[in-house]
Design an enzyme around this catalytic site. Structure first.
Site, PDB file in Angstrom:
ATOM      1  N   GLY A 232      -7.823   0.390   3.868  1.00 12.49           N
ATOM      2  CA  GLY A 232      -6.391   0.495   4.140  1.00 12.49           C
ATOM      3  C   GLY A 232      -5.574  -0.058   2.985  1.00 12.49           C
ATOM      4  O   GLY A 232      -6.021  -0.073   1.834  1.00 12.49           O
ATOM      5  N   SER A 233      -4.386  -0.533   3.285  1.00 14.79           N
ATOM      6  CA  SER A 233      -3.458  -1.003   2.249  1.00 14.79           C
ATOM      7  C   SER A 233      -3.857  -2.377   1.723  1.00 14.79           C
ATOM      8  O   SER A 233      -4.517  -3.156   2.420  1.00 14.79           O
ATOM      9  CB  SER A 233      -2.040  -1.074   2.813  1.00 14.79           C
ATOM     10  OG  SER A 233      -1.925  -2.152   3.726  1.00 14.79           O
ATOM     11  N   LYS A 235      -1.840  -4.822   1.221  1.00 15.87           N
ATOM     12  CA  LYS A 235      -1.103  -5.845   1.972  1.00 15.87           C
ATOM     13  C   LYS A 235      -1.896  -6.299   3.190  1.00 15.87           C
ATOM     14  O   LYS A 235      -2.086  -7.496   3.418  1.00 15.87           O
ATOM     15  CB  LYS A 235       0.257  -5.289   2.408  1.00 15.87           C
ATOM     16  CG  LYS A 235       1.088  -6.278   3.227  1.00 15.87           C
ATOM     17  CD  LYS A 235       2.403  -5.659   3.666  1.00 15.87           C
ATOM     18  CE  LYS A 235       3.192  -6.630   4.543  1.00 15.87           C
ATOM     19  NZ  LYS A 235       4.460  -6.018   5.023  1.00 15.87           N
ATOM     20  N   VAL A 236      -2.383  -5.341   3.975  1.00 19.23           N
ATOM     21  CA  VAL A 236      -3.188  -5.691   5.150  1.00 19.23           C
ATOM     22  C   VAL A 236      -4.545  -6.232   4.709  1.00 19.23           C
ATOM     23  O   VAL A 236      -5.082  -7.176   5.310  1.00 19.23           O
ATOM     24  CB  VAL A 236      -3.355  -4.475   6.079  1.00 19.23           C
ATOM     25  CG1 VAL A 236      -4.218  -4.830   7.290  1.00 19.23           C
ATOM     26  CG2 VAL A 236      -1.994  -3.969   6.539  1.00 19.23           C
ATOM     27  N   GLY A 237      -5.111  -5.666   3.648  1.00 21.90           N
ATOM     28  CA  GLY A 237      -6.394  -6.134   3.143  1.00 21.90           C
ATOM     29  C   GLY A 237      -6.362  -7.593   2.741  1.00 21.90           C
ATOM     30  O   GLY A 237      -7.336  -8.328   2.961  1.00 21.90           O
ATOM     31  N   GLU A 254     -11.836  -1.833   0.933  1.00 23.08           N
ATOM     32  CA  GLU A 254     -11.530  -0.637   0.147  1.00 23.08           C
ATOM     33  C   GLU A 254     -10.033  -0.394   0.295  1.00 23.08           C
ATOM     34  O   GLU A 254      -9.573   0.077   1.335  1.00 23.08           O
ATOM     35  CB  GLU A 254     -12.336   0.558   0.667  1.00 23.08           C
ATOM     36  CG  GLU A 254     -13.840   0.349   0.659  1.00 23.08           C
ATOM     37  CD  GLU A 254     -14.441   0.277  -0.735  1.00 23.08           C
ATOM     38  OE1 GLU A 254     -13.787   0.777  -1.677  1.00 23.08           O
ATOM     39  OE2 GLU A 254     -15.535  -0.271  -0.886  1.00 23.08           O
ATOM     40  N   CYS A 288      -6.267   7.209  -1.539  1.00 22.97           N
ATOM     41  CA  CYS A 288      -6.193   5.990  -2.343  1.00 22.97           C
ATOM     42  C   CYS A 288      -6.488   6.247  -3.813  1.00 22.97           C
ATOM     43  O   CYS A 288      -5.993   5.534  -4.689  1.00 22.97           O
ATOM     44  CB  CYS A 288      -7.140   4.934  -1.789  1.00 22.97           C
ATOM     45  SG  CYS A 288      -8.872   5.486  -1.683  1.00 22.97           S
TER      46      CYS A 288
END
Length: 486
Positions: A232-233, A235-237, A254, A288
Site C-alpha cells: 500500500g502507501s 504513509k500507511v506503511g 511493498e 506502484c
C-alpha cells in the site's frame, strides 16, 4: 455476476462463511457505473481475534504435513483458476474497473506466482554446520514463522493478495488476510473460496473484511502473527512498520513509487514511446511501479514528445468491459478528485498541458504535463493516476540526479541503443529494480521484488519469499561430553 458477489460477501473464519457482527457495512461498488455489487458487514476486533486464533490452531498440524501433500492443494488451486479464468476476469473488471487487458495481465501473473508456490513448498533446506567444540553437531532448521497477517491493496488485489498468501501457506504457515475495503472480493473472499475448494484445511486461510475505523490497530497488534505483509502507501506503511517494531514483529512492506522512464539520446524513440505509454497508463496509472516521470534527452525531446502525445491522444477511455478500452475508471471519487487536484496544482505552478484530460465521475482522461518547475514537490511524489510529467535533461549526469531526486526508490527504466550504457546507468539509480530497454512495470515469480528508501522494506518472490515467511532455528547435538568450567 451479481450472485457471484453476493455469495462471497461474507467473512471467512475458521473454515466457515459467516456475516460480520460490526455496526456498519462495507459497500462494494463498481467504479465505472456505481452499481452496488455487494454489502459486507465488517468484522470486529473479536472476529479478528477469532481468525488469528483459528490460524494458530490449524498451523501446527499444517507445518507437520508432508510438503508434497501441501503442494497438491496449490496444484488444485491453479486448475480452479484456469477453469474459471473468464469468470474471475469479469469479477476483476467489475470490482476495480480494470480493463480486459489489465485483468488478463493480472491473472497471467497470478498463475505464474501460484506455480512458483507449488515449487516453494519443497524449497526449505536445513544445514549441518561445523563446531569448534569436539563432538558437537550444529543443525540449522528452516521452519515456518507460524501465522502471517496479509494486508493487500485495491489496484492488483487478486495478484497481490495471492503473492503473499500462497507462498506463506506453501511454506507451512497459516494466514489471516485483510483485503482493501474497495476490493474485498477480488482481493479476499475469492481467494478463500478457491483454496477452500482446492482442499485447504479450515483455519489455515482466514479473510476478515473490515477497516481501521472498526478495529484500529488490532490486526497489527494481535500477539499471534509473527510477520505482517503489507502492500500500500508509504504513509500507511510507515505506521505498519512502527506498530510491528513496537510488538517485535517482522514487517514486509511493498510501498509506493515515483518511477522514471529515461530516454537517452541514442534510444529507439518509437519503442521508447510504446514503453513509456504502457508504463504510465496501464490500469489508469494506479500501479506502484508506474512511470510518473518520463525524462528525455533534450536532443531528442521534440521528436519523442510529438510521438508520445500522439499515442496518448489515441488511448480509448471508457467502459472497461469494452475490449478496445485502454483507460477505465479510477477506483473511487476521492482518487479522481486527488488526480484533478494534482493537475490543477501543476498548472498553477507554471506547467503546460500538452494533453489535458477531463474527468467525468471516476473516468479520468490522460493528461501530459511539461514545464513543471524543477523544485516542485509534484516531481518527487507518487501520482496514482493517468497523469505524466515530461522532463527534458541535458546529458546523463543530469538525468541521474533528477531520477534520484525523490524519496522513493522502487522501479524505473532506461532506453538506449547501447545495452551496457543502460546497465551502467541503472547501477547509479537508487531503486530496488531497474529495467534496460523495457517498461517500468514488471513482476516475476523468482526475481526479488521490492524497493529502497520510502518504497518499502524487504523483498518478495523466489528465495526472498523464503526469507520473508520462514525463520531459522539452531539445534546443537553433543555426541560426546562437553567440559564445563565449574
Amino acid at each position: 455476476m451479481s450472485s457471484c458477489f453476493t455469495d462471497l460477501a461474507q467473512q471467512y473464519i475458521d473454515g466457515e462463511w459467516r456475516p460480520g457482527t460490526g455496526s456498519w457495512d462495507v459497500i462494494d461498488f463498481n467504479p465505472y457505473d456505481d452499481e452496488k455489487l455487494a454489502s459486507i458487514t465488517v468484522a470486529t476486533v473479536d472476529e479478528v481475534d477469532q481468525a488469528y486464533q483459528a490460524a494458530a490452531r490449524a498451523q501446527k498440524k499444517w507445518a507437520e504435513t508432508n510438503p508434497y501433500t501441501r503442494r497438491a492443494v496449490f496444484e488444485r488451486a491453479l486448475r480452479l483458476i484456469e477453469d474459471r479464468e473468464q469468470e474471475i476476469a469479469d469479477l476483476i473488471i467489475a470490482e476495480l474497473g480494470g480493463t480486459r487487458v489489465k485483468a488478463g495481465f493480472e491473472l497471467h501473473l497470478a498463475k505464474e506466482f501460484l506455480r512458483e508456490s507449488i515449487h516453494l513448498a519443497l524449497r526449505p533446506e536445513g544445514k549441518i554446520l561445523p563446531s569448534p567444540t569436539e563432538g558437537k553437531e550444529n543443525r540449522v532448521y528452516r521452519v515456518p514463522v507460524g501465522v502471517v497477517g496479509v494486508i493487500s491493496p485495491f489496484n492488483f488485489p487478486f495478484l497481490l493478495s495471492l503473492k503473499s498468501v500462497a507462498p506463506a501457506l506453501a511454506l507451512g504457515n497459516a494466514v489471516v488476510l485483510k483485503p482493501h475495503q474497495n476490493t474485498p472480493i477480488a482481493g479476499g473472499t475469492l481467494l478463500a473460496k478457491i483454496f477452500e475448494e482446492a482442499g485447504l484445511p479450515g483455519g489455515l486461510l482466514n479473510v476478515v473484511v473490515t477497516d481501521i475505523a472498526e478495529i484500529g490497530d488490532a490486526f497489527l497488534e494481535h500477539p499471534v502473527p509473527k510477520v505482517i505483509s503489507f502492500t500500500g502507501s508509504d504513509k500507511v506503511g510507515r505506521h505498519v512498520a512502527t506498530v510491528c517494531a513496537r510488538h517485535f514483529k517482522r514487517s514486509v512492506l511493498e510501498l509506493g513509487g515515483n518511477s522514471a522512464l529515461v530516454v537517452l539520446d541514442d534510444a529507439d524513440l518509437d519503442y521508447a514511446v510504446d514503453a513509456a505509454v504502457f508504463s504510465r497508463f496501464v490500469h489508469q496509472g494506479q500501479v506502484c511501479m508506474a512511470a510518473n516521470r518520463v525524462l528525455v534527452d533534450a536532443s531528442v525531446a521534440d521528436e519523442f514528445t510529438e510521438k508520445f502525445v500522439a499515442k496518448v491522444r489515441s488511448l480509448k477511455v471508457g467502459d472497461p468491459r469494452d475490449p478496445e478500452t485502454v483507460i477505465g475508471p479510477v477506483i473511487n471519487s476521492a482518487q479522481a478528485n486527488a488526480i484533478s487536484g494534482t493537475v490543477e496544482q501543476a498548472l498553477a505552478e507554471g506547467a503546460t498541458a500538452l494533453v489535458r484530460g477531463s474527468t467525468t465521475n471516476n473516468l479520468v482522461e490522460p493528461t501530459v504535463l511539461t514545464g513543471v518547475p524543477a523544485g516542485s514537490a509534484l516531481l518527487r511524489q507518487e501520482v496514482f493516476g493517468p497523469v505524466v510529467f515530461l522532463v527534458p535533461f541535458d546529458g546523463e549526469e543530469e538525468a541521474v540526479r533528477i531520477v534520484n531526486d525523490t524519496p522513493y526508490g522502487l522501479s524505473g527504466a532506461v532506453h538506449t541503443g547501447d545495452i551496457e550504457r543502460g546497465v551502467a546507468f541503472a547501477k547509479r539509480i537508487d531503486t530496488g529494480m531497474f529495467h534496460v530497454n523495457d517498461g517500468t512495470v514488471h513482476d516475476e515469480p523468482i526475481v526479488p521484488f521490492g524497493g529502497e528508501k520510502h518504497s518499502g522494506l524487504g523483498r518478495l518472490n523466489g528465495e526472498t519469499t523464503l526469507e520473508a515467511f520462514t525463520t531459522v532455528k539452531w539445534i546443537s547435538v553433543q555426541h560426546g561430553r562437553s567440559g564445563f568450567p565449574f
